[in-house]
Write a protein that holds these residues in place. Sequence first.
Motif, PDB file in Angstrom:
ATOM      1  N   ILE A  60       0.817  -1.209  -0.046  1.00 18.58           N
ATOM      2  CA  ILE A  60      -0.156  -0.005   0.110  1.00 18.58           C
ATOM      3  C   ILE A  60       0.839   1.420   0.147  1.00 18.58           C
ATOM      4  O   ILE A  60       0.368   2.205  -0.996  1.00 18.58           O
ATOM      5  CB  ILE A  60      -1.029   0.080   1.058  1.00 18.58           C
ATOM      6  CG1 ILE A  60      -1.977  -1.216   1.259  1.00 18.58           C
ATOM      7  CG2 ILE A  60      -1.601   1.338   1.600  1.00 18.58           C
ATOM      8  CD1 ILE A  60      -2.816  -1.624   2.384  1.00 18.58           C
ATOM      9  N   VAL A  61       1.718   1.320   0.816  1.00 18.58           N
ATOM     10  CA  VAL A  61       2.840   2.337   0.992  1.00 18.58           C
ATOM     11  C   VAL A  61       3.485   2.691  -0.077  1.00 18.58           C
ATOM     12  O   VAL A  61       3.660   3.790  -0.659  1.00 18.58           O
ATOM     13  CB  VAL A  61       3.487   2.468   2.239  1.00 18.58           C
ATOM     14  CG1 VAL A  61       4.596   3.440   2.316  1.00 18.58           C
ATOM     15  CG2 VAL A  61       2.826   2.369   3.666  1.00 18.58           C
ATOM     16  N   ARG A  62       4.189   1.572  -0.666  1.00 16.17           N
ATOM     17  CA  ARG A  62       4.783   1.853  -2.060  1.00 16.17           C
ATOM     18  C   ARG A  62       3.947   2.120  -3.261  1.00 16.17           C
ATOM     19  O   ARG A  62       4.408   3.030  -4.070  1.00 16.17           O
ATOM     20  CB  ARG A  62       5.345   0.461  -2.237  1.00 16.17           C
ATOM     21  CG  ARG A  62       6.649   0.228  -1.552  1.00 16.17           C
ATOM     22  CD  ARG A  62       7.271  -0.955  -1.859  1.00 16.17           C
ATOM     23  NE  ARG A  62       8.583  -1.376  -0.917  1.00 16.17           N
ATOM     24  CZ  ARG A  62       8.957  -2.497  -0.806  1.00 16.17           C
ATOM     25  NH1 ARG A  62       8.646  -3.616  -1.485  1.00 16.17           N
ATOM     26  NH2 ARG A  62      10.010  -2.600   0.365  1.00 16.17           N
ATOM     27  N   ALA A  63       2.632   1.946  -3.403  1.00 17.72           N
ATOM     28  CA  ALA A  63       1.766   2.371  -4.494  1.00 17.72           C
ATOM     29  C   ALA A  63       1.591   3.785  -4.149  1.00 17.72           C
ATOM     30  O   ALA A  63       1.529   4.400  -5.228  1.00 17.72           O
ATOM     31  CB  ALA A  63       0.686   1.277  -4.581  1.00 17.72           C
ATOM     32  N   ASP A  64       1.190   3.973  -2.834  1.00 18.30           N
ATOM     33  CA  ASP A  64       0.922   5.760  -2.883  1.00 18.30           C
ATOM     34  C   ASP A  64       2.045   6.421  -2.944  1.00 18.30           C
ATOM     35  O   ASP A  64       1.923   7.496  -3.556  1.00 18.30           O
ATOM     36  CB  ASP A  64       0.411   5.511  -1.311  1.00 18.30           C
ATOM     37  CG  ASP A  64       0.086   6.973  -0.802  1.00 18.30           C
ATOM     38  OD1 ASP A  64      -0.911   7.417  -1.153  1.00 18.30           O
ATOM     39  OD2 ASP A  64       0.702   7.497   0.018  1.00 18.30           O
ATOM     40  N   ASP A  65       3.457   5.967  -2.530  1.00 19.09           N
ATOM     41  CA  ASP A  65       4.306   6.772  -2.746  1.00 19.09           C
ATOM     42  C   ASP A  65       4.740   7.054  -4.296  1.00 19.09           C
ATOM     43  O   ASP A  65       5.057   8.117  -4.759  1.00 19.09           O
ATOM     44  CB  ASP A  65       5.910   6.108  -2.273  1.00 19.09           C
ATOM     45  CG  ASP A  65       5.802   6.264  -0.637  1.00 19.09           C
ATOM     46  OD1 ASP A  65       5.030   7.053  -0.017  1.00 19.09           O
ATOM     47  OD2 ASP A  65       6.553   5.624  -0.019  1.00 19.09           O
ATOM     48  N   ALA A  66       4.563   6.027  -5.115  1.00 19.85           N
ATOM     49  CA  ALA A  66       4.685   6.028  -6.550  1.00 19.85           C
ATOM     50  C   ALA A  66       3.534   7.012  -7.182  1.00 19.85           C
ATOM     51  O   ALA A  66       4.024   8.005  -7.979  1.00 19.85           O
ATOM     52  CB  ALA A  66       4.571   4.723  -7.291  1.00 19.85           C
ATOM     53  N   ILE A  67       2.577   7.078  -6.651  1.00 17.72           N
ATOM     54  CA  ILE A  67       1.558   8.153  -7.138  1.00 17.72           C
ATOM     55  C   ILE A  67       1.948   9.545  -6.764  1.00 17.72           C
ATOM     56  O   ILE A  67       1.988  10.557  -7.379  1.00 17.72           O
ATOM     57  CB  ILE A  67       0.239   7.915  -6.616  1.00 17.72           C
ATOM     58  CG1 ILE A  67      -0.365   6.532  -7.318  1.00 17.72           C
ATOM     59  CG2 ILE A  67      -0.868   8.963  -7.088  1.00 17.72           C
ATOM     60  CD1 ILE A  67      -1.572   5.962  -6.785  1.00 17.72           C
ATOM     61  N   TRP A  78      -3.250  17.011  -7.276  1.00 19.88           N
ATOM     62  CA  TRP A  78      -2.826  16.578  -5.880  1.00 19.88           C
ATOM     63  C   TRP A  78      -3.929  16.798  -4.853  1.00 19.88           C
ATOM     64  O   TRP A  78      -4.227  16.074  -4.057  1.00 19.88           O
ATOM     65  CB  TRP A  78      -1.732  17.657  -5.590  1.00 19.88           C
ATOM     66  CG  TRP A  78      -1.065  17.455  -4.166  1.00 19.88           C
ATOM     67  CD1 TRP A  78      -1.786  18.123  -2.990  1.00 19.88           C
ATOM     68  CD2 TRP A  78      -0.020  16.766  -3.665  1.00 19.88           C
ATOM     69  NE1 TRP A  78      -0.714  17.775  -2.036  1.00 19.88           N
ATOM     70  CE2 TRP A  78       0.258  17.089  -2.420  1.00 19.88           C
ATOM     71  CE3 TRP A  78       1.356  16.080  -4.309  1.00 19.88           C
ATOM     72  CZ2 TRP A  78       1.400  16.570  -1.579  1.00 19.88           C
ATOM     73  CZ3 TRP A  78       2.114  15.485  -3.485  1.00 19.88           C
ATOM     74  CH2 TRP A  78       2.210  15.879  -2.300  1.00 19.88           C
ATOM     75  N   ASP A  79      -4.674  17.802  -4.826  1.00 16.89           N
ATOM     76  CA  ASP A  79      -5.673  17.912  -4.009  1.00 16.89           C
ATOM     77  C   ASP A  79      -6.829  16.784  -4.135  1.00 16.89           C
ATOM     78  O   ASP A  79      -7.299  16.755  -2.966  1.00 16.89           O
ATOM     79  CB  ASP A  79      -6.536  19.629  -4.367  1.00 16.89           C
ATOM     80  CG  ASP A  79      -5.385  20.568  -4.111  1.00 16.89           C
ATOM     81  OD1 ASP A  79      -4.390  20.583  -3.470  1.00 16.89           O
ATOM     82  OD2 ASP A  79      -5.633  21.667  -4.700  1.00 16.89           O
ATOM     83  N   LEU A  80      -7.191  16.545  -5.380  1.00 16.37           N
ATOM     84  CA  LEU A  80      -8.243  15.487  -5.474  1.00 16.37           C
ATOM     85  C   LEU A  80      -7.792  14.449  -4.991  1.00 16.37           C
ATOM     86  O   LEU A  80      -8.373  13.424  -4.270  1.00 16.37           O
ATOM     87  CB  LEU A  80      -8.465  15.255  -6.983  1.00 16.37           C
ATOM     88  CG  LEU A  80      -9.394  16.442  -7.666  1.00 16.37           C
ATOM     89  CD1 LEU A  80      -9.296  16.152  -9.169  1.00 16.37           C
ATOM     90  CD2 LEU A  80     -10.634  16.384  -6.927  1.00 16.37           C
ATOM     91  N   TYR A  81      -6.436  13.891  -5.020  1.00 18.64           N
ATOM     92  CA  TYR A  81      -5.610  12.528  -4.608  1.00 18.64           C
ATOM     93  C   TYR A  81      -5.806  12.637  -3.075  1.00 18.64           C
ATOM     94  O   TYR A  81      -6.370  11.497  -2.278  1.00 18.64           O
ATOM     95  CB  TYR A  81      -4.305  12.447  -5.013  1.00 18.64           C
ATOM     96  CG  TYR A  81      -3.739  11.043  -4.503  1.00 18.64           C
ATOM     97  CD1 TYR A  81      -4.278  10.091  -4.953  1.00 18.64           C
ATOM     98  CD2 TYR A  81      -2.866  11.150  -3.567  1.00 18.64           C
ATOM     99  CE1 TYR A  81      -3.876   8.570  -4.620  1.00 18.64           C
ATOM    100  CE2 TYR A  81      -2.435   9.621  -3.007  1.00 18.64           C
ATOM    101  CZ  TYR A  81      -2.900   8.642  -3.597  1.00 18.64           C
ATOM    102  OH  TYR A  81      -2.404   7.280  -3.157  1.00 18.64           O
ATOM    103  N   PHE A  82      -5.509  13.907  -2.480  1.00 21.54           N
ATOM    104  CA  PHE A  82      -5.224  13.738  -0.771  1.00 21.54           C
ATOM    105  C   PHE A  82      -6.661  14.142  -0.235  1.00 21.54           C
ATOM    106  O   PHE A  82      -6.792  13.744   0.790  1.00 21.54           O
ATOM    107  CB  PHE A  82      -4.213  14.709  -0.297  1.00 21.54           C
ATOM    108  CG  PHE A  82      -3.013  14.226  -0.401  1.00 21.54           C
ATOM    109  CD1 PHE A  82      -2.502  13.338   0.514  1.00 21.54           C
ATOM    110  CD2 PHE A  82      -2.109  14.348  -1.681  1.00 21.54           C
ATOM    111  CE1 PHE A  82      -1.186  12.774   0.667  1.00 21.54           C
ATOM    112  CE2 PHE A  82      -0.869  13.892  -1.829  1.00 21.54           C
ATOM    113  CZ  PHE A  82      -0.480  12.980  -0.619  1.00 21.54           C
TER     114      PHE A  82
END
Length: 86
Positions: A60-67, A78-82
């Motif tokens: 999960i953390v690696r996939a999130d970091d890649a995005i 960025w705003d939409l993602y967070f």
Amino acid sequence: MAQTTAQRQAAYRARRATAGKDGNGERRLDMWVSSEADLALARLARRYAVTKREMLERLIVRADDAIVRRLDPDSEQWDLYFKASR
């Protein structure tokens, strides 16, 4: 007076929710996954000699970091993602 099992469990979960280095604690996930996903997770965890929990957290953390690395902090993306994590 002795606590009931439910009271002890509630206290335990409250402690877990605020424990940790940053005081942010942990979050409980309670869900069903497909047999395919569970077996794959077990294989990955065994291959890397970690628990299924650790393997899931890493994935999960690696996939999130890649995005996040591909997003511009000043962008609408960025705003939409967070916004999804609020």
